[in-house]
Design a protein around this motif. Sequence first.
Motif, PDB file in Angstrom:
ATOM      1  N   GLU A  14       0.832  -1.206   0.000  1.00 59.70           N
ATOM      2  CA  GLU A  14       0.000   0.000   0.000  1.00 59.70           C
ATOM      3  C   GLU A  14       0.867   1.258   0.000  1.00 59.70           C
ATOM      4  O   GLU A  14       0.577   2.232  -0.696  1.00 59.70           O
ATOM      5  CB  GLU A  14      -0.926   0.012   1.199  1.00 59.70           C
ATOM      6  CG  GLU A  14      -1.847   1.228   1.238  1.00 59.70           C
ATOM      7  CD  GLU A  14      -2.801   1.198   2.414  1.00 59.70           C
ATOM      8  OE1 GLU A  14      -3.927   1.695   2.265  1.00 59.70           O
ATOM      9  OE2 GLU A  14      -2.418   0.697   3.482  1.00 59.70           O
ATOM     10  N   GLN A  15       1.942   1.221   0.767  1.00 60.27           N
ATOM     11  CA  GLN A  15       2.816   2.386   0.874  1.00 60.27           C
ATOM     12  C   GLN A  15       3.554   2.686  -0.425  1.00 60.27           C
ATOM     13  O   GLN A  15       3.818   3.850  -0.742  1.00 60.27           O
ATOM     14  CB  GLN A  15       3.824   2.154   2.004  1.00 60.27           C
ATOM     15  CG  GLN A  15       3.195   2.057   3.386  1.00 60.27           C
ATOM     16  CD  GLN A  15       4.121   1.408   4.402  1.00 60.27           C
ATOM     17  OE1 GLN A  15       5.275   1.090   4.089  1.00 60.27           O
ATOM     18  NE2 GLN A  15       3.630   1.212   5.613  1.00 60.27           N
ATOM     19  N   GLN A  16       3.879   1.650  -1.192  1.00 63.84           N
ATOM     20  CA  GLN A  16       4.708   1.804  -2.373  1.00 63.84           C
ATOM     21  C   GLN A  16       3.923   2.036  -3.661  1.00 63.84           C
ATOM     22  O   GLN A  16       4.517   2.263  -4.711  1.00 63.84           O
ATOM     23  CB  GLN A  16       5.584   0.544  -2.560  1.00 63.84           C
ATOM     24  CG  GLN A  16       6.556   0.296  -1.423  1.00 63.84           C
ATOM     25  CD  GLN A  16       7.586   1.400  -1.278  1.00 63.84           C
ATOM     26  OE1 GLN A  16       8.078   1.924  -2.279  1.00 63.84           O
ATOM     27  NE2 GLN A  16       7.909   1.758  -0.049  1.00 63.84           N
ATOM     28  N   THR A  17       2.607   1.998  -3.594  1.00 62.08           N
ATOM     29  CA  THR A  17       1.787   2.152  -4.791  1.00 62.08           C
ATOM     30  C   THR A  17       0.651   3.122  -4.523  1.00 62.08           C
ATOM     31  O   THR A  17       0.352   3.447  -3.367  1.00 62.08           O
ATOM     32  CB  THR A  17       1.204   0.800  -5.243  1.00 62.08           C
ATOM     33  OG1 THR A  17       0.360   0.270  -4.203  1.00 62.08           O
ATOM     34  CG2 THR A  17       2.314  -0.199  -5.547  1.00 62.08           C
ATOM     35  N   SER A  18      -0.013   3.543  -5.581  1.00 58.55           N
ATOM     36  CA  SER A  18      -1.136   4.475  -5.420  1.00 58.55           C
ATOM     37  C   SER A  18      -2.438   3.927  -5.985  1.00 58.55           C
ATOM     38  O   SER A  18      -3.522   4.364  -5.580  1.00 58.55           O
ATOM     39  CB  SER A  18      -0.817   5.817  -6.101  1.00 58.55           C
ATOM     40  OG  SER A  18      -0.487   5.624  -7.460  1.00 58.55           O
ATOM     41  N   LEU A  19      -2.365   2.978  -6.905  1.00 57.11           N
ATOM     42  CA  LEU A  19      -3.552   2.390  -7.504  1.00 57.11           C
ATOM     43  C   LEU A  19      -3.628   0.899  -7.182  1.00 57.11           C
ATOM     44  O   LEU A  19      -2.600   0.249  -6.958  1.00 57.11           O
ATOM     45  CB  LEU A  19      -3.545   2.587  -9.025  1.00 57.11           C
ATOM     46  CG  LEU A  19      -3.535   4.030  -9.527  1.00 57.11           C
ATOM     47  CD1 LEU A  19      -3.397   4.055 -11.043  1.00 57.11           C
ATOM     48  CD2 LEU A  19      -4.801   4.773  -9.089  1.00 57.11           C
ATOM     49  N   GLU A  22      -1.607  -1.358  -9.478  1.00 58.78           N
ATOM     50  CA  GLU A  22      -0.185  -1.268  -9.162  1.00 58.78           C
ATOM     51  C   GLU A  22       0.142  -2.084  -7.911  1.00 58.78           C
ATOM     52  O   GLU A  22       1.206  -2.718  -7.831  1.00 58.78           O
ATOM     53  CB  GLU A  22       0.211   0.194  -8.931  1.00 58.78           C
ATOM     54  CG  GLU A  22       0.099   1.073 -10.166  1.00 58.78           C
ATOM     55  CD  GLU A  22       0.330   2.546  -9.845  1.00 58.78           C
ATOM     56  OE1 GLU A  22       0.427   2.875  -8.628  1.00 58.78           O
ATOM     57  OE2 GLU A  22       0.412   3.352 -10.774  1.00 58.78           O
ATOM     58  N   ARG A  23      -0.746  -2.057  -6.969  1.00 62.60           N
ATOM     59  CA  ARG A  23      -0.511  -2.784  -5.724  1.00 62.60           C
ATOM     60  C   ARG A  23      -0.474  -4.292  -5.962  1.00 62.60           C
ATOM     61  O   ARG A  23       0.388  -4.994  -5.419  1.00 62.60           O
ATOM     62  CB  ARG A  23      -1.612  -2.434  -4.720  1.00 62.60           C
ATOM     63  CG  ARG A  23      -1.359  -3.003  -3.340  1.00 62.60           C
ATOM     64  CD  ARG A  23      -2.404  -2.536  -2.354  1.00 62.60           C
ATOM     65  NE  ARG A  23      -2.090  -2.996  -1.015  1.00 62.60           N
ATOM     66  CZ  ARG A  23      -2.871  -2.813   0.033  1.00 62.60           C
ATOM     67  NH1 ARG A  23      -4.018  -2.142  -0.107  1.00 62.60           N
ATOM     68  NH2 ARG A  23      -2.521  -3.271   1.222  1.00 62.60           N
ATOM     69  N   GLU A 136     -11.231   2.836  -6.619  1.00 68.11           N
ATOM     70  CA  GLU A 136     -10.188   2.808  -5.604  1.00 68.11           C
ATOM     71  C   GLU A 136     -10.765   2.966  -4.194  1.00 68.11           C
ATOM     72  O   GLU A 136     -10.138   2.559  -3.222  1.00 68.11           O
ATOM     73  CB  GLU A 136      -9.162   3.921  -5.871  1.00 68.11           C
ATOM     74  CG  GLU A 136      -8.480   3.830  -7.225  1.00 68.11           C
ATOM     75  CD  GLU A 136      -7.651   2.560  -7.388  1.00 68.11           C
ATOM     76  OE1 GLU A 136      -6.969   2.173  -6.419  1.00 68.11           O
ATOM     77  OE2 GLU A 136      -7.687   1.962  -8.476  1.00 68.11           O
TER      78      GLU A 136
END
Length: 214
Positions: A14-19, A22-23, A136
């Motif tokens: 969750e911390q490393q992605t925004s969508l 992507e997660r 989202e």
Amino acid sequence: MDVDGFWTLIEQSEQQTSLRAERVAWLEERLSAIPAEEIVDFAGWWTLAANRSCTWDMYAVYWFLMGSGSSDGFGSFVSWLIGLGREAFETVADCPDAALEVPQIQHVLELQRSFAEDRATRGRRRTGRRVMWTREEWPEFELLSYVSHEPYRKATGLDVYSLYDVLKARGITSAFPSWPDGECWDFDDMEELVRRLPRVARYPGVVEPETSTG
């Protein structure tokens, strides 16, 4: 992989992605870089976490949050809950009535209220404002529950049914997509709702206030 390693991956994704897409891709990439045994560990911890949430009280929280429900939708809701991270999940896993303490659930309820108010306003007069949810924000995340499948296939050359067999040999089977175990209760029974989920029952809109006849 121990349970701490499992939750670290969930939270880092969750911390490393925004969508959401992507997660999912981020987790699949990380899982593809570890041995098959650890991929099975991850799938096992996921299943055990999801099973903890497969209760009728949790289903009731899902029902009131969404306004309706289904067994498949409930599974996707639990995946979303796990995706919120360890602290949020532990808050509600064994005490569904604590759901309103989770900020992300509060956000969903605010969206529900704004949507209802907007719909009522548009029913009375024309307005340029319209409240919309994005995917989202929607409190269901089915794809997150599948992230171990492709990495396992790549690591072993076997299909997902083999993964389930390995988990079963460890004594781990999924409670989904069937209905929760135990006796179902009537969500329209306000006395039972107040007894089981008093905080949820007090939330505006769940229980309609009594009107005075005097």
